[in-house]
Design a protein around this motif. Sequence first.
Motif, PDB file in Angstrom:
ATOM      1  N   ILE A  86       1.313  -4.863  -3.526  1.00  0.00           N
ATOM      2  CA  ILE A  86       0.662  -3.682  -4.101  1.00  0.00           C
ATOM      3  C   ILE A  86       1.252  -2.414  -3.494  1.00  0.00           C
ATOM      4  O   ILE A  86       1.558  -1.445  -4.200  1.00  0.00           O
ATOM      5  CB  ILE A  86      -0.861  -3.735  -3.871  1.00  0.00           C
ATOM      6  CG1 ILE A  86      -1.496  -4.859  -4.703  1.00  0.00           C
ATOM      7  CG2 ILE A  86      -1.511  -2.388  -4.215  1.00  0.00           C
ATOM      8  CD1 ILE A  86      -2.957  -5.120  -4.388  1.00  0.00           C
ATOM      9  N   ILE A  87       1.442  -2.414  -2.185  1.00  0.00           N
ATOM     10  CA  ILE A  87       1.986  -1.230  -1.505  1.00  0.00           C
ATOM     11  C   ILE A  87       3.407  -0.948  -1.972  1.00  0.00           C
ATOM     12  O   ILE A  87       3.771   0.209  -2.240  1.00  0.00           O
ATOM     13  CB  ILE A  87       1.921  -1.433   0.021  1.00  0.00           C
ATOM     14  CG1 ILE A  87       0.452  -1.418   0.479  1.00  0.00           C
ATOM     15  CG2 ILE A  87       2.735  -0.373   0.760  1.00  0.00           C
ATOM     16  CD1 ILE A  87       0.243  -1.876   1.899  1.00  0.00           C
ATOM     17  N   LEU A  88       4.233  -1.984  -2.097  1.00  0.00           N
ATOM     18  CA  LEU A  88       5.603  -1.777  -2.563  1.00  0.00           C
ATOM     19  C   LEU A  88       5.619  -1.265  -4.002  1.00  0.00           C
ATOM     20  O   LEU A  88       6.366  -0.345  -4.337  1.00  0.00           O
ATOM     21  CB  LEU A  88       6.396  -3.081  -2.448  1.00  0.00           C
ATOM     22  CG  LEU A  88       7.876  -3.001  -2.848  1.00  0.00           C
ATOM     23  CD1 LEU A  88       8.622  -1.963  -2.025  1.00  0.00           C
ATOM     24  CD2 LEU A  88       8.541  -4.374  -2.694  1.00  0.00           C
ATOM     25  N   ALA A  89       4.773  -1.849  -4.852  1.00  0.00           N
ATOM     26  CA  ALA A  89       4.720  -1.408  -6.250  1.00  0.00           C
ATOM     27  C   ALA A  89       4.232   0.023  -6.366  1.00  0.00           C
ATOM     28  O   ALA A  89       4.659   0.773  -7.249  1.00  0.00           O
ATOM     29  CB  ALA A  89       3.812  -2.340  -7.054  1.00  0.00           C
ATOM     30  N   GLY A  90       3.339   0.429  -5.476  1.00  0.00           N
ATOM     31  CA  GLY A  90       2.771   1.767  -5.546  1.00  0.00           C
ATOM     32  C   GLY A  90       3.649   2.854  -4.961  1.00  0.00           C
ATOM     33  O   GLY A  90       3.534   4.018  -5.354  1.00  0.00           O
ATOM     34  N   TYR A  91       4.526   2.481  -4.029  1.00  0.00           N
ATOM     35  CA  TYR A  91       5.281   3.505  -3.316  1.00  0.00           C
ATOM     36  C   TYR A  91       6.798   3.454  -3.514  1.00  0.00           C
ATOM     37  O   TYR A  91       7.495   4.362  -3.068  1.00  0.00           O
ATOM     38  CB  TYR A  91       4.966   3.438  -1.819  1.00  0.00           C
ATOM     39  CG  TYR A  91       3.630   4.073  -1.489  1.00  0.00           C
ATOM     40  CD1 TYR A  91       3.476   5.453  -1.512  1.00  0.00           C
ATOM     41  CD2 TYR A  91       2.520   3.294  -1.183  1.00  0.00           C
ATOM     42  CE1 TYR A  91       2.254   6.041  -1.222  1.00  0.00           C
ATOM     43  CE2 TYR A  91       1.298   3.871  -0.893  1.00  0.00           C
ATOM     44  CZ  TYR A  91       1.169   5.246  -0.908  1.00  0.00           C
ATOM     45  OH  TYR A  91      -0.044   5.836  -0.639  1.00  0.00           O
ATOM     46  N   ASP A  92       7.329   2.433  -4.165  1.00  0.00           N
ATOM     47  CA  ASP A  92       8.765   2.431  -4.419  1.00  0.00           C
ATOM     48  C   ASP A  92       9.089   3.503  -5.456  1.00  0.00           C
ATOM     49  O   ASP A  92       8.451   3.572  -6.519  1.00  0.00           O
ATOM     50  CB  ASP A  92       9.236   1.061  -4.917  1.00  0.00           C
ATOM     51  CG  ASP A  92      10.742   0.935  -4.906  1.00  0.00           C
ATOM     52  OD1 ASP A  92      11.396   1.588  -5.742  1.00  0.00           O
ATOM     53  OD2 ASP A  92      11.288   0.194  -4.070  1.00  0.00           O
ATOM     54  N   LYS A  93      10.070   4.331  -5.177  1.00  0.00           N
ATOM     55  CA  LYS A  93      10.377   5.479  -6.043  1.00  0.00           C
ATOM     56  C   LYS A  93      10.903   5.066  -7.411  1.00  0.00           C
ATOM     57  O   LYS A  93      10.915   5.880  -8.350  1.00  0.00           O
ATOM     58  CB  LYS A  93      11.398   6.393  -5.365  1.00  0.00           C
ATOM     59  CG  LYS A  93      12.741   5.741  -5.101  1.00  0.00           C
ATOM     60  CD  LYS A  93      13.678   6.670  -4.353  1.00  0.00           C
ATOM     61  CE  LYS A  93      15.025   6.015  -4.080  1.00  0.00           C
ATOM     62  NZ  LYS A  93      15.929   6.917  -3.325  1.00  0.00           N
ATOM     63  N   LEU A  94      11.318   3.807  -7.562  1.00  0.00           N
ATOM     64  CA  LEU A  94      11.853   3.339  -8.838  1.00  0.00           C
ATOM     65  C   LEU A  94      10.805   2.632  -9.695  1.00  0.00           C
ATOM     66  O   LEU A  94      11.132   2.109 -10.759  1.00  0.00           O
ATOM     67  CB  LEU A  94      13.034   2.397  -8.602  1.00  0.00           C
ATOM     68  CG  LEU A  94      14.273   3.063  -7.990  1.00  0.00           C
ATOM     69  CD1 LEU A  94      15.340   2.014  -7.698  1.00  0.00           C
ATOM     70  CD2 LEU A  94      14.825   4.144  -8.918  1.00  0.00           C
ATOM     71  N   LEU A  95       9.552   2.628  -9.251  1.00  0.00           N
ATOM     72  CA  LEU A  95       8.489   1.929  -9.970  1.00  0.00           C
ATOM     73  C   LEU A  95       7.343   2.875 -10.288  1.00  0.00           C
ATOM     74  O   LEU A  95       6.982   3.742  -9.486  1.00  0.00           O
ATOM     75  CB  LEU A  95       7.969   0.750  -9.146  1.00  0.00           C
ATOM     76  CG  LEU A  95       8.999  -0.303  -8.742  1.00  0.00           C
ATOM     77  CD1 LEU A  95       8.358  -1.363  -7.862  1.00  0.00           C
ATOM     78  CD2 LEU A  95       9.646  -0.930  -9.961  1.00  0.00           C
ATOM     79  N   ASN A  96       6.751   2.686 -11.464  1.00  0.00           N
ATOM     80  CA  ASN A  96       5.561   3.420 -11.885  1.00  0.00           C
ATOM     81  C   ASN A  96       4.455   2.399 -12.109  1.00  0.00           C
ATOM     82  O   ASN A  96       4.439   1.693 -13.116  1.00  0.00           O
ATOM     83  CB  ASN A  96       5.840   4.193 -13.171  1.00  0.00           C
ATOM     84  CG  ASN A  96       4.597   4.871 -13.729  1.00  0.00           C
ATOM     85  OD1 ASN A  96       3.759   5.355 -12.975  1.00  0.00           O
ATOM     86  ND2 ASN A  96       4.474   4.888 -15.048  1.00  0.00           N
ATOM     87  N   LEU A  97       3.558   2.295 -11.147  1.00  0.00           N
ATOM     88  CA  LEU A  97       2.505   1.279 -11.195  1.00  0.00           C
ATOM     89  C   LEU A  97       1.393   1.734 -12.133  1.00  0.00           C
ATOM     90  O   LEU A  97       0.657   2.679 -11.847  1.00  0.00           O
ATOM     91  CB  LEU A  97       1.957   1.029  -9.791  1.00  0.00           C
ATOM     92  CG  LEU A  97       0.871  -0.038  -9.656  1.00  0.00           C
ATOM     93  CD1 LEU A  97       1.333  -1.383 -10.184  1.00  0.00           C
ATOM     94  CD2 LEU A  97       0.414  -0.151  -8.201  1.00  0.00           C
ATOM     95  N   LEU A  98       1.255   1.042 -13.283  1.00  0.00           N
ATOM     96  CA  LEU A  98       0.253   1.391 -14.281  1.00  0.00           C
ATOM     97  C   LEU A  98      -1.140   0.924 -13.892  1.00  0.00           C
ATOM     98  O   LEU A  98      -2.140   1.552 -14.232  1.00  0.00           O
ATOM     99  CB  LEU A  98       0.629   0.775 -15.635  1.00  0.00           C
ATOM    100  CG  LEU A  98       1.962   1.182 -16.238  1.00  0.00           C
ATOM    101  CD1 LEU A  98       2.190   0.427 -17.548  1.00  0.00           C
ATOM    102  CD2 LEU A  98       2.021   2.688 -16.472  1.00  0.00           C
ATOM    103  N   GLY A  99      -1.222  -0.207 -13.213  1.00  0.00           N
ATOM    104  CA  GLY A  99      -2.524  -0.750 -12.847  1.00  0.00           C
ATOM    105  C   GLY A  99      -2.368  -2.091 -12.168  1.00  0.00           C
ATOM    106  O   GLY A  99      -1.279  -2.656 -12.095  1.00  0.00           O
TER     107      GLY A  99
END
Length: 317
Positions: free
Chosen positions: A22-35
């Motif tokens: 969750i932390i990687l998905a939320g903070y990686d600059k190449l990802l936009n975590l929708l939910g």
Amino acid sequence: MDDNVRDVWLDCDPGHDDALAIILAGYDKLLNLLGVSTVAGNQVVEKVTLNALGTLTASGLSSIEIHGESGLEFAEGGSMQDYAVGSPLPQKAVMLMFERISAQFAKRGRPVCLVCTGALTNAALLLLLYPEVIPMIEVVLMGGCIGSGNTGPVVEFNMQTDPEAAKVVFEAGVRSLTMVPLEVTHTALATPAVLLRIAQRQTPFLQLMQKLLLFFAQTYKEVFNFEHPPLHDPLAVFYVACPSAFTVRRMRVDIETCSTLSAGQTVCDIHRRQNALPENASVALTVDVEKFWDSMIAAILKADMLSPLNISSNNIA
């Protein structure tokens, strides 16, 4: 939004490594975590949902929306549920997943990546109830194995939890399906050198991250003879952000659903012995471990700057 940024929906069963996913998905600059949606696996769905809420709160990602005996308790007491603030959204998970995925697909005209780091129950229900979502998504999952398993001789936990759901997902005909198996995740070890990179600031949040990274250390040493514990689920998130860090091979993967010995086995036709069956998955074979840890640690340090756990602490270096 940058065209290089990938839209991601994360479906998980938060134990220790799902929290880091969750932390990687939320903070990686190449990802936009929708939910984030949750599925039973490490514990019942009510408890893993609280673990997910706790992770979002502790890491400063509480604006991300989520549906949904703790599956993430620490040896010295307490659990990720202690940090949970707020409540999950009331809709059924697959309804919300379809609503957000289809809206984002219509907005950007490119597929959303559905990252699954637990049992594939929600993913299968999504595909069965809303078959129109098939061209809107790519699937990346952490699970399965080419050879030896971790909860059975040839079975990995996520696949074993719901083999029928896994079979649906692998046979749905999605535009792209990538499996990150145990053979890859078992190379991403939380070594002392890794831990040292987040030990230089003694904040409450980073101390919590060290607990998560070492969560399975004793189990993996006793059962699998690993000197250092591996990190599983964030590898699937990392694949979306940096596919070039992996070597993959297209192959046929079938899911065993009937055997009393190996229900949930991912039968990987790595040498193309079943020529009559089409290839349906890309299976990761290796990962650049250094690149993975660079991304994972960068995300952890970003979360540390925003974590509410640090606000009232006198321990921040």
